[in-house]
Design a protein around this motif. Structure first.
Motif, PDB file in Angstrom:
ATOM      1  N   SER A 121       0.777  -1.287  -0.050  1.00 10.79           N
ATOM      2  CA  SER A 121      -0.031   0.148   0.123  1.00 10.79           C
ATOM      3  C   SER A 121       0.791   1.069  -0.025  1.00 10.79           C
ATOM      4  O   SER A 121       0.447   2.296   0.775  1.00 10.79           O
ATOM      5  CB  SER A 121      -0.739  -0.126   1.224  1.00 10.79           C
ATOM      6  OG  SER A 121      -0.196  -0.325   2.390  1.00 10.79           O
ATOM      7  N   PRO A 122       1.790   1.366  -0.834  1.00 13.54           N
ATOM      8  CA  PRO A 122       2.723   2.552  -0.882  1.00 13.54           C
ATOM      9  C   PRO A 122       1.876   3.668  -1.256  1.00 13.54           C
ATOM     10  O   PRO A 122       1.179   3.603  -2.268  1.00 13.54           O
ATOM     11  CB  PRO A 122       3.929   2.250  -1.874  1.00 13.54           C
ATOM     12  CG  PRO A 122       3.275   1.166  -2.747  1.00 13.54           C
ATOM     13  CD  PRO A 122       2.395   0.701  -1.968  1.00 13.54           C
ATOM     14  N   LYS A 123       2.219   5.004  -0.747  1.00  7.74           N
ATOM     15  CA  LYS A 123       1.534   6.382  -1.279  1.00  7.74           C
ATOM     16  C   LYS A 123       2.498   6.718  -2.320  1.00  7.74           C
ATOM     17  O   LYS A 123       3.841   6.323  -2.545  1.00  7.74           O
ATOM     18  CB  LYS A 123       1.498   7.317  -0.169  1.00  7.74           C
ATOM     19  CG  LYS A 123       0.769   6.800   1.005  1.00  7.74           C
ATOM     20  CD  LYS A 123      -0.787   6.606   0.464  1.00  7.74           C
ATOM     21  CE  LYS A 123      -2.113   6.275   1.725  1.00  7.74           C
ATOM     22  NZ  LYS A 123      -3.115   5.906   1.376  1.00  7.74           N
ATOM     23  N   SER A 153      -3.347   4.390  -2.706  1.00  7.75           N
ATOM     24  CA  SER A 153      -2.294   3.440  -2.533  1.00  7.75           C
ATOM     25  C   SER A 153      -2.002   2.943  -4.068  1.00  7.75           C
ATOM     26  O   SER A 153      -2.803   2.792  -4.754  1.00  7.75           O
ATOM     27  CB  SER A 153      -2.451   2.418  -1.729  1.00  7.75           C
ATOM     28  OG  SER A 153      -2.551   2.736  -0.408  1.00  7.75           O
TER      29      SER A 153
END
Length: 265
Positions: free
Chosen positions: A200-202, A240
Motif C-alpha cells: 500500500s505505498p503512497k 495506494s
C-alpha cells in the motif's frame, strides 16, 4: 522547465543536506504523535516538510509540491514535486537508525529528477531521467546491481500476509522487513535485494525509487492503479499503488504469483 539547471540541482542537494543534518541531530531525542490514520509523526517530520516546501518554492518557483505532511493533491503545474520528508518515522521514533528522505520532481506526470537520502548511513542516491543514477557521486549501472547476486526480498508489514495465502509454497527469497518503503524499493536497484513487494505505498513513498528502478532497468509491475495516470487536482491522501519491483524480468516472474496473491480480495 523540462530539466533542472546545474545550479538548481546544487541547491536541492544543499537543501537535502540541511534537512538530513537536522534529522540526525533530532534522532533519539524526539517524541512522536499519532496521526488520524494511525501512523506516527514527529516535530521533525513537520519541520522537514516545511523546509522542503519553502526551499523548493525558492529553487523552482511556480512548481507545486505534494508531500506526505502537507498538500496531498496533485499540483496544477506541469512540473511538480513529490516529497516524503521522513520516510520511516516508526523507525526514527523508536531509535532505529534506518529512515530516508525522498524527493522527486515530476514533469508531465512522470519523475524527472529524484533524490533519496539515508541520513544515518551518509548515502544519497540521485536519478536523472535519461542520464542515469549516482550513489554518493559514483555512477550505478545495471552491471553494478547484477554483481551483488543478492538472495533477499523486501516485504512491507502489510505484504507479509502473502505468506498466509500461499502456505503450501516456499517463498522464493530471504525475507527482509526494514520498514522504509522508498528504501525497500530503491534497494532493488542497488542490488541489495532482488525484489520488493509493497502492499500500500503512497505516491510519496514510491516517487523517487520509481525513476531509479527505471533508469537501472528494473521492471515494475503495478498490482493496482498505475501512477502514470495522475491528474491535476487529484486527491492522493487515500490512494495506494501496490507494486512489485525486481532486478530482472526473470526475477519478476518468480515473484509475480506472490504479488498477485497480495491483491486477492
Amino acid at each position: 522547465m523540462h530539466v533542472l539547471s546545474s545550479d538548481q540541482l546544487g541547491a536541492i542537494h544543499k537543501l537535502i543536506d540541511r534537512v538530513s543534518e537536522r534529522q540526525r541531530q533530532d534522532f533519539g531525542h524526539i517524541a512522536s504523535d499519532v496521526k488520524p490514520d494511525g501512523t506516527l509523526i514527529t516535530a521533525c517530520d513537520r519541520w522537514s516538510d516545511t523546509a522542503f516546501v519553502e526551499g523548493i518554492s525558492q529553487i523552482a518557483p511556480g512548481e507545486g509540491v505534494l508531500s506526505e505532511e502537507g498538500s496531498q493533491s496533485v499540483p496544477q503545474s506541469r512540473a511538480f514535486w513529490v516529497v516524503d520528508p521522513l520516510d520511516g518515522t516508526t523507525n526514527f521514533a523508536a531509535g532505529i537508525p534506518y529512515w530516508g528522505i525522498s524527493v522527486a520532481r515530476f514533469v508531465d506526470g512522470r519523475p524527472s529528477e529524484v533524490f533519496l537520502d539515508v541520513p544515518a548511513m551518509g548515502q544519497r542516491i540521485e536519478g536523472l531521467r535519461g542520464r542515469g543514477v549516482r550513489r554518493n557521486g559514483q555512477v550505478v549501472t545495471p552491471e553494478t546491481r547484477k554483481a551483488s547476486r543478492s538472495a533477499c526480498v523486501s516485504l512491507c508489514s502489510r505484504s507479509i500476509r502473502v505468506l498466509q495465502r500461499k502456505p503450501e509454497q516456499r517463498f522464493p527469497g530471504k525475507i527482509r522487513l526494514l520498514g522504509v518503503a522508498s528504501l525497500n524499493l530503491v534497494n532493488v536497484g542497488m542490488g541489495q535485494t532482488f525484489g520488493a513487494l509493497e502492499a500500500s505505498p503512497k505516491i510519496w513513498d514510491l516517487a523517487a525509487a520509481w525513476l531509479v528502478l527505471e533508469e537501472l532497468g528494473c521492471p515494475i509491475r503495478w498490482l493496482g492503479e498505475d501512477p502514470s495516470g495522475l491528474q491535476p487536482g487529484q486527491d492522493l491522501s487515500q490512494a495506494s499503488f501496490p507494486m512489485l519491483a525486481a532486478g530482472s524480468w526473470s526475477e519478476l516472474s518468480r515473484l509475480l504469483p506472490w504479488g498477485e496473491a497480495l491483491v486477492l480480495s
